[in-house]
Design a protein around this motif. Structure first.
Motif, PDB file in Angstrom:
ATOM      1  N   LEU A 170       0.821  -1.220   0.000  1.00 54.94           N
ATOM      2  CA  LEU A 170       0.000   0.000   0.000  1.00 54.94           C
ATOM      3  C   LEU A 170       0.854   1.270   0.000  1.00 54.94           C
ATOM      4  O   LEU A 170       0.312   2.368   0.078  1.00 54.94           O
ATOM      5  CB  LEU A 170      -0.934   0.009   1.217  1.00 54.94           C
ATOM      6  CG  LEU A 170      -1.891  -1.174   1.371  1.00 54.94           C
ATOM      7  CD1 LEU A 170      -2.714  -1.031   2.649  1.00 54.94           C
ATOM      8  CD2 LEU A 170      -2.820  -1.275   0.158  1.00 54.94           C
ATOM      9  N   LYS A 171       2.171   1.102  -0.041  1.00 52.08           N
ATOM     10  CA  LYS A 171       3.100   2.244   0.115  1.00 52.08           C
ATOM     11  C   LYS A 171       2.696   3.058   1.343  1.00 52.08           C
ATOM     12  O   LYS A 171       2.563   4.285   1.299  1.00 52.08           O
ATOM     13  CB  LYS A 171       3.101   3.130  -1.131  1.00 52.08           C
ATOM     14  CG  LYS A 171       3.797   2.517  -2.340  1.00 52.08           C
ATOM     15  CD  LYS A 171       5.318   2.614  -2.218  1.00 52.08           C
ATOM     16  CE  LYS A 171       6.046   1.986  -3.394  1.00 52.08           C
ATOM     17  NZ  LYS A 171       5.824   0.507  -3.471  1.00 52.08           N
ATOM     18  N   ALA A 172       2.473   2.339   2.424  1.00 52.11           N
ATOM     19  CA  ALA A 172       2.021   2.951   3.668  1.00 52.11           C
ATOM     20  C   ALA A 172       3.129   2.844   4.701  1.00 52.11           C
ATOM     21  O   ALA A 172       3.635   1.754   4.954  1.00 52.11           O
ATOM     22  CB  ALA A 172       0.767   2.239   4.165  1.00 52.11           C
ATOM     23  N   GLY A 173       3.505   3.967   5.288  1.00 50.93           N
ATOM     24  CA  GLY A 173       4.570   3.971   6.302  1.00 50.93           C
ATOM     25  C   GLY A 173       4.191   3.110   7.498  1.00 50.93           C
ATOM     26  O   GLY A 173       3.060   3.156   7.969  1.00 50.93           O
ATOM     27  N   LEU A 174       5.152   2.304   7.964  1.00 53.77           N
ATOM     28  CA  LEU A 174       4.901   1.353   9.058  1.00 53.77           C
ATOM     29  C   LEU A 174       5.685   1.743  10.308  1.00 53.77           C
ATOM     30  O   LEU A 174       6.878   2.003  10.233  1.00 53.77           O
ATOM     31  CB  LEU A 174       5.323  -0.048   8.606  1.00 53.77           C
ATOM     32  CG  LEU A 174       5.501  -1.122   9.694  1.00 53.77           C
ATOM     33  CD1 LEU A 174       4.182  -1.472  10.362  1.00 53.77           C
ATOM     34  CD2 LEU A 174       6.147  -2.368   9.107  1.00 53.77           C
ATOM     35  N   VAL A 175       4.992   1.769  11.444  1.00 55.40           N
ATOM     36  CA  VAL A 175       5.678   1.875  12.735  1.00 55.40           C
ATOM     37  C   VAL A 175       5.465   0.551  13.453  1.00 55.40           C
ATOM     38  O   VAL A 175       4.350   0.231  13.869  1.00 55.40           O
ATOM     39  CB  VAL A 175       5.121   3.030  13.594  1.00 55.40           C
ATOM     40  CG1 VAL A 175       5.895   3.121  14.907  1.00 55.40           C
ATOM     41  CG2 VAL A 175       5.188   4.351  12.835  1.00 55.40           C
ATOM     42  N   SER A 176       6.521  -0.248  13.555  1.00 56.08           N
ATOM     43  CA  SER A 176       6.374  -1.547  14.220  1.00 56.08           C
ATOM     44  C   SER A 176       6.916  -1.449  15.635  1.00 56.08           C
ATOM     45  O   SER A 176       7.947  -0.822  15.865  1.00 56.08           O
ATOM     46  CB  SER A 176       7.099  -2.626  13.433  1.00 56.08           C
ATOM     47  OG  SER A 176       8.462  -2.321  13.374  1.00 56.08           O
ATOM     48  N   GLY A 177       6.203  -2.057  16.568  1.00 55.46           N
ATOM     49  CA  GLY A 177       6.618  -1.988  17.965  1.00 55.46           C
ATOM     50  C   GLY A 177       6.156  -0.716  18.638  1.00 55.46           C
ATOM     51  O   GLY A 177       6.791  -0.225  19.571  1.00 55.46           O
ATOM     52  N   ALA A 178       5.006  -0.179  18.186  1.00 55.62           N
ATOM     53  CA  ALA A 178       4.464   1.035  18.788  1.00 55.62           C
ATOM     54  C   ALA A 178       4.078   0.756  20.237  1.00 55.62           C
ATOM     55  O   ALA A 178       3.660  -0.359  20.573  1.00 55.62           O
ATOM     56  CB  ALA A 178       3.256   1.521  18.001  1.00 55.62           C
ATOM     57  N   VAL A 179       4.219   1.780  21.093  1.00 58.26           N
ATOM     58  CA  VAL A 179       3.890   1.602  22.510  1.00 58.26           C
ATOM     59  C   VAL A 179       2.901   2.646  23.020  1.00 58.26           C
ATOM     60  O   VAL A 179       2.550   2.655  24.190  1.00 58.26           O
ATOM     61  CB  VAL A 179       5.160   1.622  23.394  1.00 58.26           C
ATOM     62  CG1 VAL A 179       6.013   0.398  23.131  1.00 58.26           C
ATOM     63  CG2 VAL A 179       5.969   2.897  23.191  1.00 58.26           C
ATOM     64  N   SER A 198       4.567   9.952   6.946  1.00 54.28           N
ATOM     65  CA  SER A 198       4.104  11.009   6.054  1.00 54.28           C
ATOM     66  C   SER A 198       3.176  10.497   4.951  1.00 54.28           C
ATOM     67  O   SER A 198       2.602  11.280   4.207  1.00 54.28           O
ATOM     68  CB  SER A 198       5.318  11.705   5.433  1.00 54.28           C
ATOM     69  OG  SER A 198       6.181  10.731   4.893  1.00 54.28           O
ATOM     70  N   THR A 199       3.030   9.181   4.853  1.00 54.42           N
ATOM     71  CA  THR A 199       2.211   8.637   3.762  1.00 54.42           C
ATOM     72  C   THR A 199       0.722   8.783   4.077  1.00 54.42           C
ATOM     73  O   THR A 199       0.341   8.938   5.237  1.00 54.42           O
ATOM     74  CB  THR A 199       2.527   7.142   3.563  1.00 54.42           C
ATOM     75  OG1 THR A 199       2.477   6.504   4.843  1.00 54.42           O
ATOM     76  CG2 THR A 199       3.902   6.952   2.968  1.00 54.42           C
ATOM     77  N   GLN A 200      -0.090   8.689   3.036  1.00 53.05           N
ATOM     78  CA  GLN A 200      -1.526   8.883   3.216  1.00 53.05           C
ATOM     79  C   GLN A 200      -2.119   7.792   4.116  1.00 53.05           C
ATOM     80  O   GLN A 200      -2.915   8.053   4.994  1.00 53.05           O
ATOM     81  CB  GLN A 200      -2.204   8.894   1.850  1.00 53.05           C
ATOM     82  CG  GLN A 200      -3.556   9.579   1.884  1.00 53.05           C
ATOM     83  CD  GLN A 200      -4.425   9.135   0.722  1.00 53.05           C
ATOM     84  OE1 GLN A 200      -3.929   8.654  -0.291  1.00 53.05           O
ATOM     85  NE2 GLN A 200      -5.730   9.278   0.878  1.00 53.05           N
ATOM     86  N   VAL A 201      -1.730   6.553   3.835  1.00 57.81           N
ATOM     87  CA  VAL A 201      -2.167   5.437   4.676  1.00 57.81           C
ATOM     88  C   VAL A 201      -1.029   5.093   5.633  1.00 57.81           C
ATOM     89  O   VAL A 201       0.139   5.092   5.240  1.00 57.81           O
ATOM     90  CB  VAL A 201      -2.550   4.209   3.817  1.00 57.81           C
ATOM     91  CG1 VAL A 201      -2.988   3.046   4.701  1.00 57.81           C
ATOM     92  CG2 VAL A 201      -3.642   4.577   2.832  1.00 57.81           C
TER      93      VAL A 201
END
Lengths: 321, 247
Positions: free
Chosen positions: A110-119, A146-149
């Motif tokens: 989806l070209k969507a920025g991922l934050v893994s391990g969010a707290v 910064s991505t839309q999704v």
């Protein structure tokens, strides 16, 4: 626009970590002034509409038996279809084993920025940033997406489940499901035990226990507390306990509410795997053990004397004979 | 059989974690760098074991980083592997890094791409999955065993409370964790051989990162341990119940 939560299941049952992400997703939706939807893959025996009490309004259910076996490649494509159906701008996963396999793939798809391990919840005051653990829990980073999704993979036990009132509307999603390239040929599960990564309480022991024959008292204590059992690296390396019980830098990283460490000195590598625990109790006969510096409560004493007393005191508290 | 092993440079596990430039950069002052343990002990060593079983196996290593990553990649070559590729780029986010690795993988035509389950600095656990999606390949994450028969891989992976055996035809992307192989130490012959193994430097492809670090922080310090007398274990239970509300 919506927040979409991936509701992970095992053997047709909704996992505990899914309830955390549903609660979290509902809060994110509230922040963004939108609603939260969920997606379930595979057949289930549970009443999905009851998940509405965690805030989810609508659940897309892809009740296709082909999805009862996990293949991240297949799952990613189905979740991408659910994201489109729900118009999702934020997609939330648990950063559990399934989340770690799917979220990165979906991020690319989806070209969507991922934050893994969010707290923590995202900060939407200026853009969209999410706090996550880095350096094995020794620090955190705020990641700007910064991505839309946007995709968030929330660490297990990082967000407390809140159950309220409500019923979710369950709709069948008729998604295209590819043939899996991965064939699941065997599944082994330790029955009756609490899975380590999801456990609220973990009882862990190290070399101080002197040998595998002494684990009976650790297991008894764990059972009493509905806890998972764990161990330090030397114990796993010596094959006193199975490798999947090894917590630490190179083993499993956990974040239970309560971590009880018995006869573990607390090397920095061990701490890296447990330092996100909310309350740490250390029982060690060496007052100089570094673990005491990272602990909330401690007893300096011999495990073989302390543990039976500790177990007896908990039995008394719980009113069991 | 051609294997690509992804290697990342990380601060040593005992490194002091501090930040500079108004908490936006990791303070590299005095930091010892190592091969990310998951990449080294599990991914690379398993690849070497596969080569020991089948000498026709070719192992390439890839890293995305500036020239200062070269000592790390040489150290990895000392353990094993035939040649290394360094994509000459400062690290950005995991999507940027995965895109560079996927490009190298496309050029090389590998049967197996192996990564560690995560790096010990960013703990993203994302590179393997992203590379797999970019290459449109199956992905088995958090694997504890990898066996090969012809072009069919039998892989054991961790699931909650147990493990699962997967069968998949090559090519495949696998992230490795404990159980996959035993840690090794490079021997003198390996260290000597590593000096002359090819280390290719390639320029990065143009990719927009999807995320950026806005800032770092350290967790609040613990208040300090509350010690309970060994003769008064009941007091610990009381504290855990009434004060910490943990039991």
């Amino acid at each position: 626009m919506s927040v979409l939560v991936y509701i992970d299941t095992a053997d047709g049952h909704v996992k505990k970590s899914s309830l955390e992400v549903l609660t979290y997703g509902a809060k994110v939706a509230e922040q963004l002034g939108t609603s939260v939807e969920g997606v379930v893959l595979g057949t289930t025996t549970e009443d999905l509409s009851a998940l509405g009490k965690y805030g989810v309004k609508k659940i897309h259910h892809v009740a296709n038996e082909a999805l009862n076996n996990f293949d991240a490649q297949v799952f990613t494509k189905v979740i991408a279809q659910a994201a489109e159906a729900s118009g999702a701008t934020v997609i939330v996963f648990s950063n559990n084993l399934s989340g770690k396999a799917i979220a990165p793939r979906l991020s690319v798809r989806l070209k969507a920025g991922l934050v893994s391990g969010a707290v923590a919840l995202p900060d939407t005051s200026n853009g969209f940033t999410v706090k996550k653990n880095v350096f094995s829990g020794k620090a955190f980073a705020n990641i700007a997406v910064s991505t839309q999704v946007k995709i968030i993979a929330l660490n297990p036990n990082a967000y407390q489940t809140i159950a309220g009132e409500g019923t979710a509307e369950v709709v069948a999603l008729n998604a295209a499901v590819d043939a899996a390239k991965i064939k699941v040929t065997n599944v082994t599960k330790a029955s009756g035990e609490v899975p380590l990564a999801e456990a609220d309480v973990v009882v862990s022991a190290g070399r101080g226990l002197k040998g595998p024959e002494n684990w009976g008292m650790v297991e008894e204590l764990a059972k009493l507390l509905h806890a998972a059992t764990a161990c330090s690296r030397p114990v796993a390396d010596a094959h006193w306990r199975p490798h999947n019980e090894h917590v630490g830098q190179t083993g499993v990283a956990i974040a239970p509410n309560l971590y009880i460490a018995i006869g573990i000195s607390g090397a920095i590598q061990h701490l890296a795997g447990v330092n996100r625990s909310k309350v740490i109790v250390v029982i060690n006969k060496d007052p100089e053990a570094p673990f005491f510096k990272a602990a909330d409560y401690g007893i300096v004493g011999d495990a073989f004397e302390i543990i039976p007393k500790f177990t007896a005191a908990i039995k008394k508290l719980k009113g069991v004979a | 059989m051609k294997i690509l092993v992804c290697i990342s440079k990380t601060p040593d596990t005992t490194a002091k974690i501090a930040f500079t430039d108004n908490n936006t950069k990791f303070d590299v002052n005095g930091v010892q760098w190592i091969i990310n343990p998951y990449d080294e002990w599990y991914a690379l060593v398993r690849a070497i074991e596969l080569k020991e079983k089948d000498a026709a196996t070719i192992i390439h290593l890839v890293t995305v980083g500036a020239a200062d990553a070269e000592p790390i990649i040489r150290k990895a070559l000392a353990l094993g592997g035939d040649e290394a590729i360094r994509v000459n780029a400062d690290s950005h986010d995991s999507f940027y890094i995965a895109s560079q690795i996927a490009e190298v993988a496309k050029q090389g035509g590998y049967d197996l791409v192996l990564t560690g389950k995560e790096t010990i600095d960013y703990n993203g656990s994302s590179i393997g999955g992203m590379v797999a999606e970019l290459l449109d390949l199956p992905y088995v994450s958090l694997a504890t065993k990898f066996e090969l028969a012809g072009t069919k891989a039998t892989i054991t992976r961790e699931i909650e409370g147990g493990e699962e055996t997967n069968e998949v035809e090559l090519p495949v992307v696998v992230s490795a964790q404990k159980g996959m192989a035993e840690a090794r130490i490079p021997n003198m012959r390996g260290i000597m051989a590593a000096r002359t193994k090819p280390l290719k430097v390639v320029e990065p492809i143009t990719v927009e990162a999807l995320t950026a670090v806005a800032g770092f922080g350290l967790p609040p310090a613990k208040a300090g341990v509350k010690l309970v007398d060994a003769e008064n274990v009941e007091e610990l239970v009381r504290l855990l119940h009434e004060e910490a509300k943990a039991i």
